[in-house]
Design a protein around this motif. Structure first.
Motif, PDB file in Angstrom:
ATOM      1  N   THR A 475       7.704  -2.569   9.026  1.00 38.64           N
ATOM      2  CA  THR A 475       8.246  -1.220   8.831  1.00 38.64           C
ATOM      3  C   THR A 475       8.331  -0.878   7.349  1.00 38.64           C
ATOM      4  N   TRP A 476       7.785   0.269   6.989  1.00 32.05           N
ATOM      5  CA  TRP A 476       7.849   0.790   5.616  1.00 32.05           C
ATOM      6  C   TRP A 476       8.195   2.274   5.683  1.00 32.05           C
ATOM      7  N   THR A 477       8.928   2.734   4.669  1.00 34.25           N
ATOM      8  CA  THR A 477       9.165   4.161   4.498  1.00 34.25           C
ATOM      9  C   THR A 477       8.388   4.607   3.272  1.00 34.25           C
ATOM     10  N   ILE A 478       7.378   5.429   3.491  1.00 33.26           N
ATOM     11  CA  ILE A 478       6.459   5.823   2.431  1.00 33.26           C
ATOM     12  C   ILE A 478       6.839   7.209   1.905  1.00 33.26           C
ATOM     13  N   SER A 479       6.822   7.367   0.577  1.00 35.71           N
ATOM     14  CA  SER A 479       7.060   8.670  -0.042  1.00 35.71           C
ATOM     15  C   SER A 479       5.965   8.917  -1.076  1.00 35.71           C
ATOM     16  N   ASP A 480       6.064  10.033  -1.774  1.00 32.59           N
ATOM     17  CA  ASP A 480       5.057  10.353  -2.778  1.00 32.59           C
ATOM     18  C   ASP A 480       4.949   9.278  -3.850  1.00 32.59           C
ATOM     19  N   GLU A 481       6.083   8.679  -4.228  1.00 29.87           N
ATOM     20  CA  GLU A 481       6.107   7.793  -5.390  1.00 29.87           C
ATOM     21  C   GLU A 481       6.158   6.320  -5.048  1.00 29.87           C
ATOM     22  N   ASP A 482       6.721   5.958  -3.887  1.00 31.07           N
ATOM     23  CA  ASP A 482       6.931   4.540  -3.634  1.00 31.07           C
ATOM     24  C   ASP A 482       6.831   4.226  -2.144  1.00 31.07           C
ATOM     25  N   ALA A 483       6.934   2.933  -1.852  1.00 27.72           N
ATOM     26  CA  ALA A 483       6.999   2.434  -0.478  1.00 27.72           C
ATOM     27  C   ALA A 483       8.232   1.539  -0.398  1.00 27.72           C
ATOM     28  N   VAL A 484       9.114   1.827   0.560  1.00 28.02           N
ATOM     29  CA  VAL A 484      10.389   1.119   0.672  1.00 28.02           C
ATOM     30  C   VAL A 484      10.341   0.202   1.890  1.00 28.02           C
ATOM     31  N   THR A 485      10.728  -1.044   1.681  1.00 25.70           N
ATOM     32  CA  THR A 485      10.626  -2.041   2.740  1.00 25.70           C
ATOM     33  C   THR A 485      11.647  -1.815   3.842  1.00 25.70           C
ATOM     34  N   GLY A 486      11.225  -2.105   5.086  1.00 23.85           N
ATOM     35  CA  GLY A 486      12.104  -2.099   6.239  1.00 23.85           C
ATOM     36  C   GLY A 486      12.066  -3.461   6.906  1.00 23.85           C
ATOM     37  N   ASN A 487      12.376  -3.499   8.185  1.00 25.95           N
ATOM     38  CA  ASN A 487      12.407  -4.768   8.913  1.00 25.95           C
ATOM     39  C   ASN A 487      11.004  -5.369   9.011  1.00 25.95           C
ATOM     40  N   GLY A 488      10.898  -6.637   8.658  1.00 26.28           N
ATOM     41  CA  GLY A 488       9.636  -7.358   8.774  1.00 26.28           C
ATOM     42  C   GLY A 488       8.542  -6.863   7.847  1.00 26.28           C
ATOM     43  N   ALA A 489       8.924  -6.226   6.742  1.00 32.60           N
ATOM     44  CA  ALA A 489       7.919  -5.663   5.835  1.00 32.60           C
ATOM     45  C   ALA A 489       7.120  -6.770   5.150  1.00 32.60           C
ATOM     46  N   THR A 490       5.804  -6.639   5.212  1.00 32.68           N
ATOM     47  CA  THR A 490       4.899  -7.556   4.515  1.00 32.68           C
ATOM     48  C   THR A 490       3.803  -6.730   3.847  1.00 32.68           C
ATOM     49  N   LEU A 491       3.109  -7.368   2.913  1.00 27.18           N
ATOM     50  CA  LEU A 491       2.009  -6.702   2.225  1.00 27.18           C
ATOM     51  C   LEU A 491       0.984  -7.753   1.835  1.00 27.18           C
ATOM     52  N   VAL A 492      -0.290  -7.447   2.051  1.00 35.70           N
ATOM     53  CA  VAL A 492      -1.381  -8.329   1.658  1.00 35.70           C
ATOM     54  C   VAL A 492      -2.310  -7.558   0.728  1.00 35.70           C
ATOM     55  N   TYR A 493      -2.732  -8.201  -0.382  1.00 32.16           N
ATOM     56  CA  TYR A 493      -3.657  -7.577  -1.333  1.00 32.16           C
ATOM     57  C   TYR A 493      -4.799  -8.553  -1.613  1.00 32.16           C
ATOM     58  N   ASN A 494      -6.034  -8.087  -1.470  1.00 37.05           N
ATOM     59  CA  ASN A 494      -7.223  -8.865  -1.812  1.00 37.05           C
ATOM     60  C   ASN A 494      -7.612  -8.487  -3.240  1.00 37.05           C
ATOM     61  N   PHE A 495      -7.199  -9.291  -4.226  1.00 43.16           N
ATOM     62  CA  PHE A 495      -7.321  -8.909  -5.623  1.00 43.16           C
ATOM     63  C   PHE A 495      -8.296  -9.803  -6.385  1.00 43.16           C
ATOM     64  N   THR A 496      -8.732  -9.303  -7.539  1.00 45.43           N
ATOM     65  CA  THR A 496      -9.505 -10.082  -8.506  1.00 45.43           C
ATOM     66  C   THR A 496      -8.827  -9.944  -9.858  1.00 45.43           C
ATOM     67  N   ALA A 497      -8.243 -11.025 -10.353  1.00 48.87           N
ATOM     68  CA  ALA A 497      -7.517 -10.993 -11.625  1.00 48.87           C
ATOM     69  C   ALA A 497      -7.010 -12.392 -11.946  1.00 48.87           C
ATOM     70  N   ASN A 498      -6.445 -12.515 -13.121  1.00 46.36           N
ATOM     71  CA  ASN A 498      -5.765 -13.749 -13.512  1.00 46.36           C
ATOM     72  C   ASN A 498      -4.261 -13.638 -13.282  1.00 46.36           C
ATOM     73  N   LYS A 499      -3.718 -12.415 -13.481  1.00 46.11           N
ATOM     74  CA  LYS A 499      -2.292 -12.184 -13.292  1.00 46.11           C
ATOM     75  C   LYS A 499      -2.088 -10.955 -12.402  1.00 46.11           C
ATOM     76  N   VAL A 500      -1.021 -10.992 -11.626  1.00 47.70           N
ATOM     77  CA  VAL A 500      -0.669  -9.870 -10.755  1.00 47.70           C
ATOM     78  C   VAL A 500       0.761  -9.443 -11.062  1.00 47.70           C
ATOM     79  N   PHE A 501       0.957  -8.135 -11.212  1.00 47.47           N
ATOM     80  CA  PHE A 501       2.273  -7.567 -11.508  1.00 47.47           C
ATOM     81  C   PHE A 501       2.585  -6.484 -10.477  1.00 47.47           C
ATOM     82  N   LEU A 502       3.860  -6.313 -10.164  1.00 41.35           N
ATOM     83  CA  LEU A 502       4.292  -5.266  -9.240  1.00 41.35           C
ATOM     84  C   LEU A 502       5.579  -4.642  -9.752  1.00 41.35           C
ATOM     85  N   VAL A 503       5.593  -3.320  -9.851  1.00 39.82           N
ATOM     86  CA  VAL A 503       6.807  -2.586 -10.238  1.00 39.82           C
ATOM     87  C   VAL A 503       7.692  -2.453  -9.004  1.00 39.82           C
ATOM     88  N   MET A 504       8.939  -2.949  -9.120  1.00 36.40           N
ATOM     89  CA  MET A 504       9.876  -2.897  -7.993  1.00 36.40           C
ATOM     90  C   MET A 504      11.267  -2.486  -8.459  1.00 36.40           C
TER      91      MET A 504
END
Length: 576
Positions: A475-504
């Motif tokens: 469960t996620w609540t999505i808005s124009d600017e962000d995504a807010v976690t709900g019950n059982g919230a998960t996220l998978v990203y298939n990335f190419t990089a040396n470092k990964v950052f996330l604004v929270m």
């Protein structure tokens, strides 16, 4: 431009094959029943095209100007669709409504045939408001530009090309379906029952839209039939289209981490003044005119931008080295996200990054717009006469910038050494995953359809999305600017990089925790980012969090985040 128009038209044309339009087709078909000729199918088609085009291009601007909740329009569309379904389900009610519509049409001198157009047009307007197509790169770029108020003639033309492409097969479908129902003797025996069945479908659809379960249904269809979205994205992502989209968005063809810069140039164009500053930190208010006689570096930044963060050691070192020789840094903090408006958050960042030169809070983008700036970070080097002599956007070229500072100080009569500061350049090179926003205003990389709609939704997690894309689960609540976690919230990203950052940002009632996995295993000391302890990130401040650090090995990997605490706000991924 011609190429974008052609591809936008073709993308709209093939949208009829996409799973995300399938829930609309029964409504379009049912709305064409009970009429003859092309008037009602044409009305439905034009209504969808008009409302979808206007809603896509101008809703963000209207919300800013009129300060209304855009969900009101969605609610109105739900009421209209449900009402029309009721008229089909209850024949007597439908007859009364038809008489009423005919009288209104008659007031405008129209015929019953035109009333068919009118009824279809109202239905189409409603559908265009609630329809969220499978957005490929072209439509995603249009949505991002519209959300940030950058609609121009080119954007309007591309949108028109897309809706024209969409409208042609929709009209053919509606007209062909109407012809089939009216000319088939077998089907015509049961027209009344079929109308009632479609009335039930329309009412159920209205309920699904009201509860936001229509988006869940779309996601399930796309997960079941992912090939279309992948084919569409590949079709639109050829080199020429990508270059023209970058130009449309005002971006260079280079990656965001590579600077777009000029050498030191002669100029008599004065630097714009600092305008609309909400608060000055580390300094009394400054003006360009009062700073004449000094060499000034105006540095646009925001404290959650990893590209900005990597430039700060160089900027602070330049200030320390040359401040006694007539050099001033004015740091213009222009926020990217709402929480970055908070002065206490900016003060905390100033302390964290040892910034002791003046910082101007440009919360309303007034100075940003005065400089016609488009980038974080961006540097404008101004000579002692107040003229801009060099610009640099992004990271890198630190030696060249310092040499330009030295040259301008010498022009101003200062005696400075030609030696530059020996500091490593941390600008990443090679292929990197793009900056990825989780709010719908700039969302482009959600697997498999690029974006989604606002509201609380239940997502089915895709464990292996395509490269440079991500998938929500739970469960996620999505808005124009962000995504807010709900019950059982998960996220998978298939990335190419040396470092990964996330604004929270943490939940309102305390800190949040996130469990971090890499390639199916909990992260450990060999690959955990600086903010990860025992495979867990504790989200206790509004800031950028370092999740993965591969210690220079880089490559492509699968990141998985399991959010232990509902209410954690997630804004954007960046990579290094």
């Amino acid at each position: 431009m011609i190429l974008l128009l052609v591809f936008a038209f073709l993308s709209g044309l093939v949208t009829i094959l996409a799973p995300c339009i399938w829930p609309l087709l029964p409504i379009i078909l049912s709305s064409s029943l009970g009429s003859r000729g092309h008037a009602k199918p044409l009305g439905i088609t034009l209504g969808i095209m008009l409302s979808f085009g206007i809603f896509t291009l101008f809703i963000a601007t209207l919300v800013r100007l009129l300060h209304f909740d855009p969900n009101i329009l969605r609610l109105i569309a739900v009421i209209v669709i449900g009402f029309l379904g009721l008229t089909m389900l209850v024949p007597g009610f439908g007859a009364v409504t038809e008489v009423f519509v005919s009288r209104i049409s008659g007031m405008f001198g129209t015929t019953n045939q035109r009333s068919g157009f009118f009824g279809g047009f109202i239905t189409g307007l409603s559908l265009g408001i609630v329809w969220a197509p499978c957005a490929g790169p072209i439509l995603a770029a249009i949505a991002a530009l519209a959300a940030t108020g950058k609609v121009n003639g080119s954007v309007v033309l591309i949108t028109v090309a897309y809706v024209l492409g969409t409208g042609i097969p929709l009209f053919i479908f509606a007209y062909a379906g109407q012809t089939l129902f009216t000319k088939s003797r077998f089907i015509s025996r049961y027209t009344g029952r079929i109308q009632q069945l479609f009335g039930v479908i329309m009412i159920l659809t209205a309920i699904l839209i009201y509860t936001n379960y229509d988006t869940v249904l779309q996601a399930k269809l796309l997960n079941t039939f992912p090939a279309f979205s992948q084919a569409l994205n590949g079709f639109e992502s050829n080199k020429d289209v990508t270059q023209q989209l970058n130009a449309l968005k005002g971006n260079s063809n280079k990656t965001p981490q590579v600077a777009v810069s000029n050498d030191l140039f002669n100029s008599d164009t004065p630097a714009p003044e600092f305008v609309g500053i909400n608060k000055w930190l580390n300094s009394d208010p400054l003006t360009i005119s009062k700073l004449k006689g000094k060499v000034v570096l105006v540095d646009f930044w925001t404290y959650t931008c990893i590209n900005c963060i990597r430039t700060l050691p160089h900027v602070t070192a330049w200030y320390d080295k040359y401040k006694d020789s007539g050099f001033v840094v004015v740091s213009v903090h222009t926020p990217e996200f709402a929480f970055e408006h908070d002065t206490s958050n900016v003060l905390q960042a100033i302390k964290q990054y040892n910034i002791h030169y003046p910082v101007a809070q440009d919360n309303d983008y007034a100075t940003w717009n005065a400089y016609q700036n488009q980038y974080w970070p961006a540097e404008y080097l101004i000579d002692a006469k107040g003229n801009i002599r060099r610009t640099h956007f992004g990271e890198g070229e630190y030696d060249q910038t310092e040499q330009a500072i030295q040259e301008l100080l010498k022009e101003a009569g200062q005696n400075v050494s030609g030696q530059t500061i020996n500091m490593p350049d941390q600008t990443p090179h090679g292929n990197l995953s793009p900056e990825t926003y989780l709010g719908t205003a700039r969302m482009q990389y959600l697997f498999p359809n690029g974006s989604t709609t606002n509201g609380t939704q239940n997502f089915k997690l895709e464990e292996n999305p395509s490269p440079n894309s991500f998938s929500f689960g739970g469960t996620w609540t999505i808005s124009d600017e962000d995504a807010v976690t709900g019950n059982g919230a998960t996220l998978v990203y298939n990335f190419t990089a040396n470092k990964v950052f996330l604004v929270m940002k943490p939940p309102a009632n305390g800190a949040g925790t996130v469990k971090v996995f890499l390639d199916g295993k909990l992260v450990d000391s060999a690959n955990a980012g600086a903010d990860v302890q025992n495979s867990i990130v504790t989200v206790d401040q509004d800031r950028l969090y370092n999740l993965i650090d591969l210690k220079g090995t880089g490559g492509s990997h699968i990141l998985k985040l399991e959010f232990q605490t509902p209410g954690t706000q997630c804004f954007a991924f960046t990579f290094g």
